[in-house]
Design an enzyme around this catalytic site. Structure first.
Site, mmCIF file in Angstrom:
data_model
loop_
_atom_site.group_PDB
_atom_site.id
_atom_site.type_symbol
_atom_site.label_atom_id
_atom_site.label_comp_id
_atom_site.label_asym_id
_atom_site.label_seq_id
_atom_site.Cartn_x
_atom_site.Cartn_y
_atom_site.Cartn_z
ATOM 1 N N HIS A 1 -10.910 53.853 -20.844
ATOM 2 C CA HIS A 1 -10.887 55.172 -21.150
ATOM 3 C C HIS A 1 -9.751 54.724 -23.314
ATOM 4 C CE1 HIS A 1 -14.560 57.912 -19.342
ATOM 5 N NE2 HIS A 1 -14.037 56.722 -18.646
ATOM 6 N N ASN B 1 -18.400 62.797 -18.092
ATOM 7 C CA ASN B 1 -18.546 61.726 -18.922
ATOM 8 C C ASN B 1 -20.266 62.656 -19.855
ATOM 9 O OD1 ASN B 1 -17.009 59.750 -18.159
ATOM 10 N ND2 ASN B 1 -18.085 58.798 -16.605
HETATM 11 FE FE1 HDE Z 1 -12.006 57.654 -14.581
HETATM 12 N N1 HDE Z 1 -10.139 57.326 -15.002
HETATM 13 N N2 HDE Z 1 -12.164 57.354 -13.071
HETATM 14 N N3 HDE Z 1 -13.691 58.276 -14.362
HETATM 15 N N4 HDE Z 1 -12.016 58.579 -16.295
HETATM 16 C C1 HDE Z 1 -9.337 57.503 -16.101
HETATM 17 O O1 HDE Z 1 -6.949 57.854 -16.141
HETATM 18 C C2 HDE Z 1 -10.811 56.924 -12.433
HETATM 19 C C3 HDE Z 1 -15.164 58.712 -13.191
HETATM 20 C C4 HDE Z 1 -13.105 59.788 -16.751
HETATM 21 O O2 HDE Z 1 -9.610 60.697 -21.715
HETATM 22 C C5 HDE Z 1 -7.548 57.623 -15.809
HETATM 23 O O3 HDE Z 1 -5.672 58.946 -17.159
HETATM 24 C C6 HDE Z 1 -10.911 56.183 -11.069
HETATM 25 C C7 HDE Z 1 -15.905 59.356 -13.142
HETATM 26 C C8 HDE Z 1 -12.659 59.707 -18.232
HETATM 27 O O4 HDE Z 1 -8.024 60.489 -21.116
HETATM 28 C C9 HDE Z 1 -8.212 56.655 -14.111
HETATM 29 C C10 HDE Z 1 -12.590 56.598 -10.980
HETATM 30 C C11 HDE Z 1 -15.303 59.774 -14.376
HETATM 31 C C12 HDE Z 1 -11.546 59.569 -18.452
HETATM 32 C C13 HDE Z 1 -9.765 57.081 -13.845
HETATM 33 C C14 HDE Z 1 -13.198 57.212 -11.737
HETATM 34 C C15 HDE Z 1 -14.737 59.731 -15.084
HETATM 35 C C16 HDE Z 1 -11.226 58.410 -17.525
HETATM 36 C C17 HDE Z 1 -7.554 56.148 -16.883
HETATM 37 C C18 HDE Z 1 -13.447 56.390 -9.401
HETATM 38 C C19 HDE Z 1 -16.530 60.815 -15.071
HETATM 39 C C20 HDE Z 1 -10.799 59.602 -19.600
HETATM 40 C C21 HDE Z 1 -6.566 57.372 -17.357
HETATM 41 C C22 HDE Z 1 -12.999 56.370 -8.058
HETATM 42 C C23 HDE Z 1 -16.452 62.134 -14.865
HETATM 43 C C24 HDE Z 1 -9.614 61.249 -19.641
HETATM 44 C C25 HDE Z 1 -6.322 57.783 -16.832
HETATM 45 C C26 HDE Z 1 -8.617 60.767 -21.332
HETATM 46 C C27 HDE Z 1 -9.856 58.273 -16.999
HETATM 47 C C28 HDE Z 1 -9.484 57.007 -12.540
HETATM 48 C C29 HDE Z 1 -14.257 57.515 -12.246
HETATM 49 C C30 HDE Z 1 -14.670 59.819 -16.575
HETATM 50 C C31 HDE Z 1 -7.475 55.653 -14.302
HETATM 51 C C32 HDE Z 1 -10.656 55.696 -10.219
HETATM 52 C C33 HDE Z 1 -16.992 59.147 -11.974
HETATM 53 C C34 HDE Z 1 -13.174 60.716 -19.090
HETATM 54 O O5 HDE Z 1 -7.110 57.497 -13.911
#
Ligand code: HDE
Length: 688
Positions: free
Chosen positions: A75, A148
């Site tokens: 993202h 999402n």
């Molecule tokens: Fe994320 N995800 N994600 N994700 N995600 C990040 O956090 C992560 C997942 C989502 O505009 C990171 O600050 C893991 C699902 C959005 O700043 C990080 C797993 C969904 C955003 C991270 C998931 C998301 C992130 C990267 C699996 C939808 C952007 C930078 C368990 C429900 C937020 C940060 C923004 C961002 C980890 C899966 C949505 C690396 C480990 C499912 C919208 O922490």
């Protein structure tokens, strides 16, 4: 502070070199010392060398060297906006979350939309999931709903997230391709992960190429929990529904838009909000208890599953309006730190193993990105309600409590003793847990294909074709035949039509055997119309954009007729000409152009009008970009208002002689705009 006007030193600025004075503030160093010369570094002698003594120069370069912080691992490319959430009614029967207790109450929000795979500078129209992260600054602390635009996810267990993202990102040896899943590593991984198949259907659908952030849904994805003041807890799934309606581009448009305007989504959001056309979403919930959850074969803790809205309707509980762009992109959109762990009393986690993993990841990642434990001191992350705790010090600490008490319990009493626990504080739902400690996937997570099939059969014919085309495009970029074949074997478990279309497109003559499935695909799941974009189109053309192609001498009545009808509908109008600048219309008025046709393919508009003057159309038809404008208007099934002269351009652009009823006489401006409400003339696609 201002200083007296001074004579310019030699250097940049030329004639408009400006000095401070009046309302123009004096330039200073970071610590406020006024700067007299920002054009020349301090030198020994007129021709140098430069002296290290120059403190202002060193400070400026030092700071510049450190302007970048690590971009988000996923993202990275995002765009934010401020706004408010307004509660519809008291829902204390469902949750004690403070923001949902009073009808009409407004809560400040900050939203960040994003793509997942591309780096910070990648283009907006990548085929990808869009992030939809909302920070609610409630009176009981920040609640981050980090969702999402797709309601399911690729994987079931957070332990596979690094693998998924490694596979999706550019391949590590060549570092290509950027912001695309169309490569071997991604499909190799996916084809070995049957649990991803439901999500694959969504990303191969038009959901992954939204027309704009304003026209997409958002989903919390996981089952969360709502908890009442009495401690009654139920599952909840969150949905954002755009008031503007759903809309996507088609793949060929996406490719063209990425070239013509890589910031298409950013520009759309910026323009809409700056012009006062504030986008709005309704927040809805599906709330259900354990007994309801148990009726399904799948597990509500499995993030690869949905509960169809036709089975459990989405109940609207409030609306969100985005009405202000950030003052500074870096300070707000880049430094905002979302965390799934940011919940407020009344909202609790479920045991979804993906959510549990996220709760670790989002806190951890901020330390790397923002450089220390005090990122919540940054204004965009700070709560708007009072906060008190004994956490202290560390890099860049901004809030340093006064007084001696920095631990608890302490015997100092009263205000001197500092904050204490409160009975209104967050309480974890006492969910019963049993079983052995083991690394295992629950057998209730084993059905990987049934909902993938349900998604496919819920689409219109056009949408199904787009899914097949997307798979063919993506897999055509995969060079390893075994991976293509492995994907086909999964598609056979989803739907034969899809598998056959993809096999045909890829030139695979011999169908493989269907993939071995942990559970057979259920064929009794019925269509869910809510899953289709085209079945949920907008009622109006408001918020869309009409491109009007004009030349010198274009008929003023036709031009203003279309422009006025579009504006009356709430749509935006842009004028496109053969060259930049302006044209003189038939009555002598000068029309200032927004774009020249070479920089404005029809793909950046939702509908077009083509209104050349009769004596200019031959010249226009000689321009490849103008012919392309007409040809893609046809090819992308757009509605088009036109005059007679335009037919010369159409013929040169290769359009058929018999135009269809998606092409409307420009005199019928109101009929044209009414037709545009359907967004595209799909019968043309079906006739092709
Ligand atoms: Fe994320 N995800 N994600 N994700 N995600 C990040 O956090 C992560 C997942 C989502 O505009 C990171 O600050 C893991 C699902 C959005 O700043 C990080 C797993 C969904 C955003 C991270 C998931 C998301 C992130 C990267 C699996 C939808 C952007 C930078 C368990 C429900 C937020 C940060 C923004 C961002 C980890 C899966 C949505 C690396 C480990 C499912 C919208 O922490």
């Amino acid at each position: 502070m201002t200083v007296k006007d001074q004579t310019s030193t030699t250097g940049a600025g030329g004639e408009i070199h400006q000095q401070s004075g009046g309302d123009v503030p004096a330039m200073t160093t970071q610590v406020g010392a006024p700067v007299s010369d920002d054009q020349n570094s301090l030198k020994a002698g007129r021709r140098g060398p430069t002296l290290i003594e120059d403190q202002a120069f060193r400070e400026k370069i030092f700071h510049f060297d450190h302007e970048r912080i690590p971009e988000r691992v996923v993202h990275a490319r995002g765009y934010g906006a401020h706004g408010y959430f307004e509660t519809y009614e008291n829902i204390s029967d469902l949750t004690c979350a403070d923001l949902f207790q009073r009808a009409g109450e407004k809560t400040e929000v900050f939203v960040r939309f994003s793509t997942v795979a591309g780096s910070k500078g990648s283009m907006d129209l990548a085929r990808d999931v869009r992030g939809f992260a909302v920070k609610f600054y409630t009176k009981q602390g920040n609640w981050d709903l980090v969702g999402n635009n797709i309601p399911v996810f690729f994987i079931q267990d957070a332990i596979k997230f690094p693998d998924l993202i490694h596979a999706a990102k550019p391949e590590p040896d060549a570092d290509i391709p950027q912001a695309q899943t169309a490569h071997d590593n991604f499909w190799d991984f996916i084809s070995l992960m049957p649990e991803s198949m439901h999500m694959v259907m969504w990303i191969m659908s038009d959901r992954a190429i939204p027309r704009s952030f304003r026209f997409m849904e958002g989903f919390g994805v996981h089952s969360f929990r709502f908890v009442t003041a009495e401690g009654k807890s139920q599952f909840v799934k969150f949905h954002w529904k755009p008031k503007q309606g759903l809309q996507s581009v088609i793949w060929d448009e996406a490719l063209r838009i990425n070239g013509a305007d890589p910031d298409f989504h950013r520009r759309d959001m910026w323009t809409a909000i700056q012009s006062g056309d504030f986008p709005e979403w309704e927040l809805g919930v599906q709330v259900f208890d354990d007994a309801f959850a148990e009726q399904f074969d799948f597990d509500v803790l499995d993030a690869t599953k949905i509960i169809p809205e036709e089975i459990l309707p989405v109940r609207p509980i409030g609306r969100m309006v985005l009405n202000r762009m950030p003052d500074n992109f870096f300070a707000e959109t880049e430094q905002v730190a979302f965390q799934t762990g940011n919940v407020v009393p009344g909202i609790d986690f479920s045991e979804d193993p993906l959510l549990q993993g996220r709760n670790f990841s989002y806190l951890d990642t901020q330390l790397k990105r923002l450089g220390g434990p005090n990122f919540n001191h940054i204004p965009i992350n700070a709560p708007r309600c009072p906060f008190h705790h004994f956490q202290q010090d560390g890099h860049m600490a901004m809030h340093n409590p006064k007084g001696r008490a920095n631990y608890e319990p302490n015997g100092w009493g009263g205000t001197e003793g500092g904050p204490r626990e409160t009975p209104e504080g967050f309480k974890t739902t006492p969910v019963a847990v049993e079983g052995k400690k083991e690394r295992i996937r629950s057998e209730t997570f084993a059905d990987h294909y049934s909902q993938a099939r349900q998604f496919y059969i819920s689409q219109t014919e056009v949408e199904r074709e787009h899914m097949a085309d997307a798979l063919i495009f993506e897999l055509s970029k995969v060079k390893t035949k075994a991976i293509r074949v492995r994907m086909l074997s999964h598609l056979l478990n989803i739907h034969d039509d899809l598998a056959s279309a993809v096999a045909k497109g890829l030139g695979i003559k011999e169908m493989p055997a269907p993939a071995k499935a942990a559970l057979p695909t259920r064929t009794d799941l019925v269509e869910s119309p809510a899953l289709s974009i085209l079945k949920n189109g907008p009622a109006s053309f408001a918020g869309r954009k009409v491109g009007i192609l004009v030349t010198e001498g274009s008929d003023v009545a036709l031009v203003s007729g279309i422009a006025d009808a579009a504006k009356a509908e709430g749509a935006m109008v842009q004028f496109v000409g053969p060259l930049a600048g302006s044209v003189t219309l038939s009555d002598g008025t000068e029309l200032v152009l927004d774009e020249m046709v070479e920089g404005a393919p029809s793909a950046i508009f939702d509908a077009v009008a083509i209104l050349p003057a009769a004596d200019q159309v031959e010249m226009l038809a000689k321009m490849p970009a103008a012919r392309d404008f007409a040809a893609t208007t046809w090819a992308h099934y757009k509605f088009c208002a036109h005059n007679d002269a335009a037919k010369t351009l159409f013929t040169k652009a290769g359009l058929p002689d018999g135009l269809d009823s998606g092409f409307v006489a420009a005199e019928q401006a109101d009929d044209f705009i009414a037709a545009c409400r359907k967004l595209r003339f799909w019968p043309r696609a079906m006739a092709a």
